[in-house]
Each structure stands twice: as C-alpha cells, then as structure tokens.
Motif scaffolding. Sequence first.
Motif, short mmCIF file in Angstrom:
data_model
loop_
_atom_site.label_atom_id
_atom_site.label_comp_id
_atom_site.label_asym_id
_atom_site.label_seq_id
_atom_site.Cartn_x
_atom_site.Cartn_y
_atom_site.Cartn_z
N LEU A 24 4.38 -7.94 5.98
CA LEU A 24 4.14 -8.16 4.55
C LEU A 24 4.79 -7.05 3.74
O LEU A 24 4.72 -5.86 4.11
N ILE B 121 -1.91 -13.52 -3.44
CA ILE B 121 -2.32 -13.57 -2.03
C ILE B 121 -3.18 -14.82 -1.79
O ILE B 121 -2.96 -15.57 -0.84
N ILE C 131 -5.90 -8.97 1.97
CA ILE C 131 -4.88 -9.37 2.94
C ILE C 131 -5.52 -9.60 4.29
O ILE C 131 -5.31 -10.61 4.96
N LEU D 14 5.37 -10.09 -1.59
CA LEU D 14 4.43 -10.36 -2.69
C LEU D 14 4.80 -9.46 -3.86
O LEU D 14 5.21 -8.32 -3.66
#
Length: 381
Positions: free
Chosen positions: A5, A41, A79, A262
């Motif tokens: 990520l 998210i 997350i 993100l």
Amino acid sequence: MFNRLYLHIPFCLRKCPYCSFVSRDDGAGQDDYPELLLREIGLAAQSLHASGPVDSVYWGGGTPSLLDPSHISGILETINRFWPLAADAEITLEANPGTIDRSYLTGLRTAGINRLSLGVQSFDDRSLQILGRIHTARDSVQAIEDARHAGFDNLGIDLIHALPRQTVSEWHRELKRALAATPDHISIYGLTIEEQTPFAALYPEGSSDLTDNDLSAAMSEAADDLLVSAGFRHYEIANYALPGRESRHNSGYWRRDRYLGLGAGAHTFLNDSVFGSRFSNSSDTAQYAAEVRQGNLVRHDCQELSREDAMAEFMFLGLRMAEGICCRDFEREFGQSVHHAFGRAIERLAPAGLLVIRDDRMWLTPRGMLLSNQVLSCFIP
Ligand code: SF4
C-alpha cells in the motif's frame, strides 16, 4: 489484488524550486485529508482485496510528517481492519527534517511506523539553500539522533548530487558526513531539472551551472567507492543499504509486486487483467476530494498492460536491482525466452560490458548501472 500500500500526502510547508511531485504549500484541504483517506479506504475495500497479509505500507509525499500521529495510527488501524497487515510489515514514513522533533518521532513510533525515510538531501547548508529546503544540515543530524532515541532502528536518508556548480570533493565531504550520521539506508538521486519548476527557468538546458554527464558519473563512482567500503550494498541503481536494511516496499516496485495507491496523485498497479493494469488518482487535490466525497473512485490514466508492455517493465524495472532478473521467471510469465524477446538489445549490451548473463540470471555491470538511462531504454519497445 495487491500486497503493498502507498499513501500520498500532497502537502508541504514550502514548495522546493526543483520539485515536480504532487504537493501544494497553501494548506488548502490539508485538515480534511485524513478523513478523505479513511473514506477512500472504505470505498476501495468494497471491491479490492489484498492477496494475503499486506507486507508494506509507504507514506510518501509531499511531506507525510505534517500529519498528526493520531491520524496516522487511525488510518493504519482502518487499513488493518480491511486488509490485515503482516505481523512484520514494513511501515515507512517520509519525513522532512524541518518538521519533526523527538516527541513527534516518538508519536510516530507508537502509531506503528517502523521505518523512517528522512529527506536530508544535503549535509551542506549552501546546497540546502540552493535547493530551497526548509531545514539546515544540523536539523538533519538532530533528526537522526532524535529518531534513534525514539526507537527507529531502520532509518534511511535521501541525498541529491550533481547540484549546480557542485564539485566532486564537495560531494565526497557530504558523503562522509552522511556516513558519520550512521543511517541504515542511503538513496542518492542526481538533480534533474523538471519542466515547469522554478529550476527550469533558473537553469535552462545547456546552462554552464549544471553538472555535465562526466562529472555526474564521477560523483556516482565516488559514492559507490565510499559507501561500499563502509559496508553498504549497492542493491539498486540509486540505493545503498546495510545488510537486511533494503527497502522492502521499493524492492516490490522493481519486482512488479501489485500495490494499491491511496490519496491524491497516488499510482496503483493491480493484476485485474492478464498482464496487470496501472492507473492513478487525480493529482488535483480538490478533484480528488470531490471524487472521494461523491463515493466515486475514478481511475485516471488507466493503462491495461499488453504482453509487450509487461515484458519491457519486467526488464527495465528488474535490471535496476543488483540481483537483476531471473530468465526462467521471465519465460514462465511470458511463455518465451528473454533472448527471444530482447535478443537484439542483449547482443548489443553484453559485448559492450554493460550487461552480464550467467546461468539463468541477467544483471547490469557497474558501468551499466552508471549508464542506466541509456541501457534500460534499450528494452522499451
Ligand atoms: S519537501 Fe519534498 S515533496 Fe515537498 S516540495 Fe520539497 S522536494 Fe517536493
């Protein structure tokens, strides 16, 4: 599916005149940003799944060290709820030495950050002024000391060389100061003049202030000599690490692991088509915010990779690493040998002493690494 990520934090206290990264320094939208990331998210988790425990999280920017540790820990918890983190996940945050102190760093450690990447850029105050940085060399030394005190045992620094009018002996002095600060990882980038930055106007092409290729190569060689003899391994074109301190996250990029980006301007690489697809979020922070608020995760600059694209990526990313590529892996993935796909490039580069092929591996020689821009472009269709 992905196993890494990346979170992009597009804010800085002041824009550096050489920088073309997605970041703004007027503070617009900064306060709402953690909330937007949480929303993104939640939206992404409805359709995107991790391929297993997430192995690394990277907070890049911009200046992620402008975030409050409480926001960082809240985002990491979220997350972890949707895409569980591996027990030993590498969680890196880029920090600007001009924005942190010991208590902030202790907060980061408590929030779950276990690797720090400090944007030192130079240990020379004159160079820092040229680069328009907001910190001094002393601030960087202090930041490293504070980070160690806060419990960071995995700490990298970034340096820039080939600055306007910089000499090899000045660069050598900087490297010595870098080693004296005892980081675990050193990334070295040559200054590039990016279009539409203040530096592009200050240093137009051909400017006598700019470092030429020979001088720049001499600086790279000086870095290699000094850092390797100090125990660092030159494991990627721009990266040196003490044993076991290589960046797992960045190594994943070069091995073409899948990752989810993100935040505004963040890039993603997923395997939702035969050879994978790449896309990015809007780099306009206001547009990004509007899209997330509408619950609409728009994929910008979508590229579904063809077999040729993927084969080229395999080569020009994999050959960035000292370990190079595995020819058998290439054949397994693409159903043809690397010699069949890139015979002409290999026949040109190997006899010129830029590329080595042994058993089922292929890697760049030190000279190949020095000339990596030209060498790697031979694999691009
Ligand atoms: S601090 Fe980093 S991201 Fe921000 S403007 Fe400077 S170089 Fe760019």
